[in-house]
Design a protein around this motif. Structure first.
Motif, mmCIF file in Angstrom:
data_model
loop_
_atom_site.group_PDB
_atom_site.id
_atom_site.type_symbol
_atom_site.label_atom_id
_atom_site.label_comp_id
_atom_site.label_asym_id
_atom_site.label_seq_id
_atom_site.Cartn_x
_atom_site.Cartn_y
_atom_site.Cartn_z
ATOM 1 N N PRO A 1 0.825 -1.209 0.000
ATOM 2 C CA PRO A 1 0.000 0.000 0.000
ATOM 3 C C PRO A 1 0.861 1.262 0.000
ATOM 4 O O PRO A 1 1.906 1.311 0.651
ATOM 5 C CB PRO A 1 -0.803 -0.121 1.296
ATOM 6 N N GLY A 2 0.389 2.277 -0.745
ATOM 7 C CA GLY A 2 1.153 3.511 -0.823
ATOM 8 C C GLY A 2 0.327 4.645 -1.398
ATOM 9 O O GLY A 2 -0.896 4.682 -1.244
ATOM 10 N N LYS A 3 0.987 5.543 -2.100
ATOM 11 C CA LYS A 3 0.353 6.769 -2.602
ATOM 12 C C LYS A 3 -0.359 6.576 -3.943
ATOM 13 O O LYS A 3 -0.998 7.516 -4.440
ATOM 14 C CB LYS A 3 1.412 7.874 -2.748
ATOM 15 N N ARG A 4 -0.254 5.415 -4.534
ATOM 16 C CA ARG A 4 -0.883 5.191 -5.845
ATOM 17 C C ARG A 4 -2.381 5.408 -5.762
ATOM 18 O O ARG A 4 -3.052 4.838 -4.901
ATOM 19 C CB ARG A 4 -0.588 3.770 -6.321
ATOM 20 N N ARG A 5 -2.896 6.211 -6.687
ATOM 21 C CA ARG A 5 -4.337 6.464 -6.740
ATOM 22 C C ARG A 5 -4.981 5.560 -7.792
ATOM 23 O O ARG A 5 -4.490 5.451 -8.918
ATOM 24 C CB ARG A 5 -4.619 7.933 -7.082
ATOM 25 N N LEU A 6 -6.078 4.946 -7.406
ATOM 26 C CA LEU A 6 -6.799 4.096 -8.332
ATOM 27 C C LEU A 6 -7.480 4.954 -9.394
ATOM 28 O O LEU A 6 -7.898 6.079 -9.122
ATOM 29 C CB LEU A 6 -7.841 3.267 -7.587
ATOM 30 N N LYS A 7 -7.590 4.395 -10.586
ATOM 31 C CA LYS A 7 -8.267 5.120 -11.655
ATOM 32 C C LYS A 7 -9.309 4.219 -12.311
ATOM 33 O O LYS A 7 -9.250 2.981 -12.220
ATOM 34 C CB LYS A 7 -7.272 5.641 -12.683
ATOM 35 N N GLU A 8 -10.271 4.864 -12.943
ATOM 36 C CA GLU A 8 -11.341 4.154 -13.646
ATOM 37 C C GLU A 8 -10.743 3.118 -14.592
ATOM 38 O O GLU A 8 -9.819 3.398 -15.344
ATOM 39 C CB GLU A 8 -12.167 5.151 -14.457
ATOM 40 N N GLY A 9 -11.270 1.898 -14.508
ATOM 41 C CA GLY A 9 -10.805 0.835 -15.386
ATOM 42 C C GLY A 9 -9.770 -0.085 -14.770
ATOM 43 O O GLY A 9 -9.469 -1.143 -15.331
ATOM 44 N N ASP A 10 -9.180 0.308 -13.634
ATOM 45 C CA ASP A 10 -8.254 -0.577 -12.929
ATOM 46 C C ASP A 10 -8.991 -1.768 -12.340
ATOM 47 O O ASP A 10 -10.203 -1.708 -12.089
ATOM 48 C CB ASP A 10 -7.567 0.165 -11.765
ATOM 49 N N ILE A 11 -8.250 -2.841 -12.077
ATOM 50 C CA ILE A 11 -8.745 -3.903 -11.206
ATOM 51 C C ILE A 11 -7.779 -4.020 -10.031
ATOM 52 O O ILE A 11 -6.573 -3.815 -10.182
ATOM 53 C CB ILE A 11 -8.937 -5.252 -11.925
ATOM 54 N N VAL A 12 -8.342 -4.325 -8.848
ATOM 55 C CA VAL A 12 -7.562 -4.303 -7.611
ATOM 56 C C VAL A 12 -7.781 -5.600 -6.839
ATOM 57 O O VAL A 12 -8.920 -5.953 -6.509
ATOM 58 C CB VAL A 12 -7.965 -3.109 -6.721
ATOM 59 N N SER A 13 -6.684 -6.278 -6.546
ATOM 60 C CA SER A 13 -6.741 -7.474 -5.699
ATOM 61 C C SER A 13 -6.367 -7.083 -4.275
ATOM 62 O O SER A 13 -5.312 -6.469 -4.059
ATOM 63 C CB SER A 13 -5.789 -8.548 -6.209
ATOM 64 N N VAL A 14 -7.229 -7.425 -3.337
ATOM 65 C CA VAL A 14 -6.976 -7.127 -1.921
ATOM 66 C C VAL A 14 -6.919 -8.442 -1.157
ATOM 67 O O VAL A 14 -7.865 -9.235 -1.193
ATOM 68 C CB VAL A 14 -8.063 -6.219 -1.327
ATOM 69 N N ASP A 15 -5.801 -8.667 -0.479
ATOM 70 C CA ASP A 15 -5.585 -9.874 0.322
ATOM 71 C C ASP A 15 -5.462 -9.427 1.777
ATOM 72 O O ASP A 15 -4.669 -8.531 2.092
ATOM 73 C CB ASP A 15 -4.301 -10.564 -0.144
ATOM 74 N N VAL A 16 -6.266 -10.018 2.658
ATOM 75 C CA VAL A 16 -6.292 -9.593 4.057
ATOM 76 C C VAL A 16 -6.232 -10.804 4.989
ATOM 77 O O VAL A 16 -6.659 -11.904 4.631
ATOM 78 C CB VAL A 16 -7.562 -8.763 4.384
ATOM 79 N N GLY A 17 -5.701 -10.560 6.188
ATOM 80 C CA GLY A 17 -5.674 -11.598 7.214
ATOM 81 C C GLY A 17 -5.911 -10.976 8.573
ATOM 82 O O GLY A 17 -5.479 -9.844 8.837
ATOM 83 N N ALA A 18 -6.610 -11.698 9.426
ATOM 84 C CA ALA A 18 -6.847 -11.233 10.799
ATOM 85 C C ALA A 18 -6.527 -12.362 11.768
ATOM 86 O O ALA A 18 -6.919 -13.517 11.530
ATOM 87 C CB ALA A 18 -8.287 -10.773 10.975
#
Length: 252
Positions: free
Chosen positions: A81-98
């Motif tokens: 994670p950082g300063k990259r801003r998402l833009k229209e048309g992107d796809i984003v994979s989010v992997d989480v653990g608790a």
């Protein structure tokens, strides 16, 4: 290889860890829109997990700096994670653990940023469904590779590639436990499934070649050809009957 078989008490704790983890994935999905930074998604995940009385499993895991892996477009896994801003048309994979009272839930999903290409929608849909194709064999008496083979067959029947270098795994008191759960292979091999096993099944699928490489940050894995990649994961419990998905949310 010693595979952990969970006691009824441990299963209860795994269910709660899974519930929190699923909620964190939903929280991340709800954050995804044009203009949001990957860092903002990470902060929301941290706030949700800690607010539930759990710890973000990924934070400082082997030095990883975030509470979530947020991977965009050609990034397969371990996006920092950082300063990259998402833009229209992107796809984003989010992997989480608790981690809740010493037990870990682990899940992931790939989501659209606004309106995306039909080809990207199809990649996400096939990746998600490949998990459920494998899940049909996540039953007592089957073998690990029965899951793997079903996932591979479904993905390749749609013209996509299965990543070889990264696989699913057992999960419990540790994020990564035996056995490995590949997303490819011939059926009838590997450990036999028995009730009480908890597994993280996670298809990782490329639109182009299966080849991947690690960026200079030593974490983020990207497709070698620059094509899109998608990821879907849930923690499951092997039972005497149908498998139980411990990280399932109604909307994902």
């Amino acid at each position: 290889m010693m595979i952990s078989i969970k006691s009824p008490r441990e299963i209860c704790l795994m269910r709660e860890a899974g519930r929190i983890t699923a909620g964190a994935r939903t929280t991340a999905r709800q954050m995804i829109r044009p203009g949001v930074t990957t860092e903002e998604i990470d902060r929301a995940v941290y706030k949700y997990i800690t607010g539930c009385g759990a710890k973000p499993t990924f934070l400082h895991y082997n030095g990883f700096p975030g509470s979530a892996c947020v991977s965009v477009n050609d990034e397969l896994i371990h996006g920092i994670p950082g300063k990259r801003r998402l833009k229209e048309g992107d796809i984003v994979s989010v992997d989480v653990g608790a981690t809740y009272q010493g037990y870990v839930g682990d899940c992931a999903g790939t989501f659209a940023v606004g309106k995306i290409d039909e080809s990207a929608e199809q990649l996400i849909a096939v990746t998600r469904q490949s998990f459920f194709e494998g899940l049909r064999f996540a039953r007592s008496g089957y073998r690990i590779s029965d899951i793997s083979s079903a996932i591979q067959d479904y993905i390749e029947s749609h013209g996509y590639s299965v990543v070889r270098e990264y696989v699913g795994h057992g999960v419990g008191e540790k994020l990564h436990e035996p056995p490995e759960v590949p997303n490819f292979g011939r059926p009838g091999h590997g450990p036999r499934l028995v009730p009480g096993m908890t597994l993280a099944i996670e298809p990782m699928v490329n639109m182009g070649s299966a080849a991947v490489r690690v960026l200079d940050n030593d974490w983020t894995v990207v497709t070698q050809d620059g094509n899109l990649s998608a990821h879907y994961e849930n923690t499951i419990l092997i039972t005497d009957g149908e498998p139980e998905i411990l990280t399932m949310a109604d909307d994902i």
